[in-house]
Design an enzyme around this catalytic site. Structure first.
Site, PDB file in Angstrom:
ATOM      1  N   HIS A 268       1.341   5.229  -2.106  1.00 38.66           N
ATOM      2  CA  HIS A 268       0.856   6.216  -3.077  1.00 38.66           C
ATOM      3  C   HIS A 268       2.088   6.913  -3.645  1.00 38.66           C
ATOM      4  O   HIS A 268       2.775   7.624  -2.923  1.00 38.66           O
ATOM      5  CB  HIS A 268      -0.067   7.224  -2.388  1.00 38.66           C
ATOM      6  CG  HIS A 268      -1.295   6.585  -1.805  1.00 38.66           C
ATOM      7  ND1 HIS A 268      -2.440   6.369  -2.540  1.00 38.66           N
ATOM      8  CD2 HIS A 268      -1.535   6.081  -0.572  1.00 38.66           C
ATOM      9  CE1 HIS A 268      -3.350   5.772  -1.779  1.00 38.66           C
ATOM     10  NE2 HIS A 268      -2.817   5.584  -0.573  1.00 38.66           N
TER      11      HIS A 268
ATOM     12  N   HIS B  70      -5.291  -0.834   5.691  1.00 40.79           N
ATOM     13  CA  HIS B  70      -5.110  -0.032   6.909  1.00 40.79           C
ATOM     14  C   HIS B  70      -6.217  -0.161   7.969  1.00 40.79           C
ATOM     15  O   HIS B  70      -6.945   0.791   8.255  1.00 40.79           O
ATOM     16  CB  HIS B  70      -4.911   1.440   6.577  1.00 40.79           C
ATOM     17  CG  HIS B  70      -5.817   1.996   5.507  1.00 40.79           C
ATOM     18  ND1 HIS B  70      -7.181   1.856   5.528  1.00 40.79           N
ATOM     19  CD2 HIS B  70      -5.532   2.695   4.381  1.00 40.79           C
ATOM     20  CE1 HIS B  70      -7.695   2.459   4.458  1.00 40.79           C
ATOM     21  NE2 HIS B  70      -6.715   2.970   3.759  1.00 40.79           N
TER      22      HIS B  70
ATOM     23  N   HIS C 147       2.608  14.336   0.813  1.00 43.09           N
ATOM     24  CA  HIS C 147       1.892  15.597   0.576  1.00 43.09           C
ATOM     25  C   HIS C 147       2.866  16.751   0.639  1.00 43.09           C
ATOM     26  O   HIS C 147       3.863  16.700   1.351  1.00 43.09           O
ATOM     27  CB  HIS C 147       0.801  15.823   1.640  1.00 43.09           C
ATOM     28  CG  HIS C 147      -0.390  14.935   1.451  1.00 43.09           C
ATOM     29  ND1 HIS C 147      -1.236  15.050   0.379  1.00 43.09           N
ATOM     30  CD2 HIS C 147      -0.853  13.908   2.196  1.00 43.09           C
ATOM     31  CE1 HIS C 147      -2.184  14.134   0.468  1.00 43.09           C
ATOM     32  NE2 HIS C 147      -1.973  13.421   1.556  1.00 43.09           N
TER      33      HIS C 147
ATOM     34  N   HIS D 139       0.825  -1.215   0.000  1.00 42.13           N
ATOM     35  CA  HIS D 139       0.000   0.000   0.000  1.00 42.13           C
ATOM     36  C   HIS D 139       0.857   1.264   0.000  1.00 42.13           C
ATOM     37  O   HIS D 139       1.234   1.770   1.061  1.00 42.13           O
ATOM     38  CB  HIS D 139      -0.904  -0.020   1.243  1.00 42.13           C
ATOM     39  CG  HIS D 139      -2.036   0.950   1.179  1.00 42.13           C
ATOM     40  ND1 HIS D 139      -3.279   0.668   1.685  1.00 42.13           N
ATOM     41  CD2 HIS D 139      -2.128   2.205   0.671  1.00 42.13           C
ATOM     42  CE1 HIS D 139      -4.082   1.703   1.494  1.00 42.13           C
ATOM     43  NE2 HIS D 139      -3.392   2.653   0.893  1.00 42.13           N
TER      44      HIS D 139
ATOM     45  N   ASP E  29       0.886   2.633   3.713  1.00 46.24           N
ATOM     46  CA  ASP E  29      -0.009   3.700   3.237  1.00 46.24           C
ATOM     47  C   ASP E  29       0.783   4.999   3.050  1.00 46.24           C
ATOM     48  O   ASP E  29       0.309   6.088   3.375  1.00 46.24           O
ATOM     49  CB  ASP E  29      -1.192   3.910   4.191  1.00 46.24           C
ATOM     50  CG  ASP E  29      -2.301   4.758   3.561  1.00 46.24           C
ATOM     51  OD1 ASP E  29      -2.224   5.061   2.357  1.00 46.24           O
ATOM     52  OD2 ASP E  29      -3.249   5.122   4.290  1.00 46.24           O
TER      53      ASP E  29
ATOM     54  N   HIS F  85     -10.639   0.029   1.140  1.00 46.10           N
ATOM     55  CA  HIS F  85     -10.466   1.080   2.158  1.00 46.10           C
ATOM     56  C   HIS F  85     -11.854   1.214   2.787  1.00 46.10           C
ATOM     57  O   HIS F  85     -12.787   1.627   2.106  1.00 46.10           O
ATOM     58  CB  HIS F  85     -10.020   2.356   1.438  1.00 46.10           C
ATOM     59  CG  HIS F  85     -10.207   3.636   2.199  1.00 46.10           C
ATOM     60  ND1 HIS F  85      -9.178   4.524   2.396  1.00 46.10           N
ATOM     61  CD2 HIS F  85     -11.296   4.199   2.791  1.00 46.10           C
ATOM     62  CE1 HIS F  85      -9.627   5.575   3.074  1.00 46.10           C
ATOM     63  NE2 HIS F  85     -10.902   5.407   3.326  1.00 46.10           N
TER      64      HIS F  85
END
Lengths: 438, 319
Positions: free
Chosen positions: A64, A234, A311, A62, A307, A181
């Site tokens: 991003h 998660h 950002h 997992h 996860d 999710h």
């Protein structure tokens, strides 16, 4: 490609039933042999690993990686570099990019970028629904044929029970899991943190545990109905752990992951409106942390996943309500697990390797996860006792949004090898001169 | 700029009972200034204050502005419409730009909980929270305390906050302030408008307004925002009034006369009966009067004013 001998490490490979001091010979991209007193082939490089642990490279189901769409906060290349710095040799990239990974061309793009980058292996996860809009199924067969190892509408739940049912039935044909999710949006809407005393005091709208639990219950019923494989992303609540344990006990095909932040932190980390403690699902309370640890210990929770959610600094430098959810995790996961799970005796080292390598690999049917001869030469060599302090400015990730800055942790990655090549050595540091110090 | 209170006033949760008493005691002498023919003293002469309102406000903004002007500060009002905020400027940048103009204080109202702390952590000027999201509204809490104290000692008094506690910053500031000064505190409302775990703060919970009225010495009746009905927290305003409205009929059954507070603006006939709002036990307009005095005290103390000299400070005339 020169052979490599990892000499004298404690080799922890639970999938092969091995936990002993031995040598590991890597040749032609695969594990050639594991055993005591292996000879050094002509021209081989020897990594002296006495006193260290050698394990199969870690697998993260997992992450991003933000590419395509938000290359300003992470790219496949920087994410793959951060992964190997954290000991991960395989990562699975969630499809909520811009555009969404909902077609075979998008899968091909990710694989191509990953190949060009080197470092960790990157496995794409396709979308369950076109554009992750929760309406029409994506072409799951083509996604799988192009190389997607799972499907997910991560970022939100598979929108309706009917869509989840058909996705499970359809994905079963291609033997890939549907990763969900779990969040009932009508319960979580507008929420910024866990609903509890802290959210009441801070005046922030809460996300109740039930927002997760009702979807976990739904998905268990649908896994049972369809015989499909649901993997729970998660997991954050004691209730979800309890339901998953019960479902597994009845033989329902469900698996689950937990993130390092959920098994180490509680909603107290949001005090002072700390936006680096804002994630979805939110940090819960001490009884949830205890349940997650118990779930990891008894196998209810199959694996640890980060996860990893980069950002931009500006986005987190905002009012709590307005800051985005998510934290980076690739470069701190192993040390957090060692510090929070092994030192207090929740897991043995062998169990930890199971939860971070062989466990996740088997969920998504990935190669690796073990050092059995013939497997990919993806190896992690680490010092479980070495202490270090988390300094986000020195991350390989483009982003710095972690709640663990300044934490003293144990467990230092010494070498990471992918396909028999050393792709990370302790002490490698990104050139930070052209980056913001934050 | 820091004295007995520190740099900022962000909420009552982290103030001590002594600090709250100091604020109330300091407000006392300032009450009188507003009764004079010439309502001005030179206490804050030369200080620059920005009233930064990201949410609509009439009462609080005007009350602050009167308090500032009666203390002779120079003030500028910024509200969201027409400001750079609507052009997409972040709160950090807005703050830094204000700071670059060498101001002394910012009074801020903002829709996000924690916004006042966010600002205070990033600028050197004093920040006064004039309401942040659902978090705190400390000057409202203080003026409520002052109004109760005008009528009875706070310690031992039973105060029930009635209505939409879930979304109310006024409720949170009241709870902290009242508990610290030794009052007994309760909340009452439909459970869908009471926050989870509120009992853990040390307050009683009444499900029925009749029980609250039978228990309390003071009712602080919160405004019920019309949006709550659309968001599904309550079925209708009519039903709310029927079950939770503070009415004359309900108050007549009380074992004692209750003091009635409301932070305004009121929805007559929704959370409060007009006959109660305008009745003999309502101190709703006293709250508004006290609001100016409390805000003068806050400004004075945060500007470094000596609490002991508050009485003398008001004597200095600007004539």
């Amino acid at each position: 490609m020169k052979p490599i001998v990892v000499r004298g490490a404690r080799v922890v490979d639970p999938a092969a039933g091995r936990d002993e001091v031995a040598d590991v010979l890597l040749q032609d991209g695969v594990v050639r042999a594991v055993g005591r007193g292996l000879g050094t082939p002509e021209g081989a490089t020897v990594l002296d690993a006495a006193g260290l642990v050698a394990a199969p490279g870690l697998v993260d189901l997992h992450v991003h990686l933000r590419e395509p769409g938000r290359e300003d906060v992470e790219t496949i290349a920087t994410g793959a570099r951060a992964a190997v710095a954290g000991g991960f040799t395989s990562v699975c990239a969630m499809p909520n990019t811009d555009p969404v990974t909902d077609n075979q061309a998008a899968v091909g793009f990710i694989l191509g970028q990953a190949r060009r980058a080197g470092f960790a292996r990157v496995y794409p996860i396709g979308a369950v629904s076109l554009g992750q809009r929760g309406e029409q199924l994506a072409e799951i067969g083509e996604l799988a044929a192009a190389g997607a190892v799972a499907v997910s509408d991560d970022g939100k739940s598979v929108a309706t029970a009917h869509l989840m049912r058909t996705a499970l039935e359809y994905a079963r044909t291609f033997a890939i899991p549907v990763i969900d999710h779990c969040e009932d949006h009508s319960l979580s809407h507008g929420g910024a943190m866990h609903e509890g005393l802290t959210s009441t005091r801070l005046g922030l709208k809460g996300i109740p545990r039930s927002a997760e639990d009702v979807i976990v219950a739904r998905d268990i019923a649908l896994a049972e109905l369809t015989g499909g494989h649901v993997h729970f992303a998660h997991v954050s609540t004691a209730g979800a752990v309890r339901m998953i344990r019960e479902a597994k006990g009845r033989g329902v095909h469900v698996t689950a992951e937990v993130t390092p932040h959920h098994f180490t932190l509680t909603d107290a980390a949001c005090e002072g409106y700390e936006t680096n403690a804002k994630m979805n699902p939110p940090l819960r309370e001490a009884p949830d942390v205890a349940a997650l640890c118990a779930g990891l210990a008894d196998g209810t929770i199959d694996c640890i996943a980060t996860d990893h959610a980069p950002h931009h600094y500006d986005a987190k430098e905002a009012e709590f309500d307005n800051a985005p959810f998510g934290v980076v995790g690739l470069e701190t996961a192993l040390a957090l697990a060692i510090t929070a799970l092994i030192e207090p005796g929740v897991l043995t080292l062998a169990r930890l390797v199971e939860r971070m390598a062989s466990g996740p690999a088997s969920i998504a049917h990935l190669p690796g996860g073990t050092l059995r001869p013939g497997q990919p030469a993806d190896v992690l060599v680490f010092d479980p006792a070495a202490a270090w302090t988390v300094d986000p400015a020195r991350f390989f990730s483009k982003s710095r949004n972690t709640p663990f800055g300044g934490r003293r942790l144990r467990g230092l990655v010494r070498w990471t090898l992918v396909g028999g090549v050393v792709v990370h050595t302790a002490g490698d540091r990104p050139d930070t001169s052209d980056r913001s110090a934050r | 700029m820091s004295g007995a209170l520190g740099k900022d006033l962000l909420g009552l949760e982290h103030l001590s009972a002594d600090q709250i008493r100091l604020l109330l005691d300091t407000a006392e002498p300032f009450k009188e200034i507003s009764e004079r023919a010439i309502k001005k003293v030179p206490v804050l002469r030369g200080k620059t204050i920005v009233n930064l309102f990201f949410e609509a406000s009439t009462r609080t903004r005007i009350s602050f502005e009167f308090a500032e002007k009666r203390l002779s500060a120079d003030t500028v009002n910024v509200s969201t419409s027409g400001s750079s905020v609507v052009k997409g400027e972040t709160l950090v940048d807005t703050a830094r730009n204000l700071e670059a103009m060498r101001i002394d204080m910012v009074v801020m109202r903002h829709g996000s909980s924690g916004a006042a702390k966010f600002l205070a952590d990033r600028i050197e000027s004093t920040v006064i929270n004039a309401g942040d999201g659902k978090h705190e509204h400390p000057t409202q809490g203080l003026l409520d305390l002052l109004t109760i104290r005008d009528h009875r000692p706070i310690a031992g008094t039973k105060v029930c906050i009635v209505g939409d506690v879930l979304h109310s910053r006024v409720a949170r500031s009241n709870i902290w302030g009242l508990l610290k000064l030794g009052a007994e505190v309760a909340v009452c409302g439909p459970q869908s408008l009471l926050p989870l775990g509120i009992e853990s703060l040390g307050v009683h919970v009444f499900r029925r307004v009749e029980e609250a009225i039978a228990w309390a010495d003071v009712l602080n009746v919160l405004r019920l925002q019309l949006e709550r009905m659309q968001a599904g927290y309550i079925p209708s305003l009519r039903e709310y009034y029927r079950h939770f409205g503070v009415t004359v009929e309900r108050l007549e059954k009380a074992p004692r006369d209750l003091l009635i507070l409301h932070p305004g603006p009121m929805n007559r006939g929704v959370e409060i009966d007009s006959r109660v709002a305008d009745g003999p036990h309502s101190v709703i307009l006293n709250q508004v009067t006290n609001g100016v005095a409390v805000r003068m005290a806050v400004l004075y103390l945060l500007a470094g004013g000596n609490p002991e000299l508050a009485e003398a400070a008001k004597g200095g005339s600007d004539r």
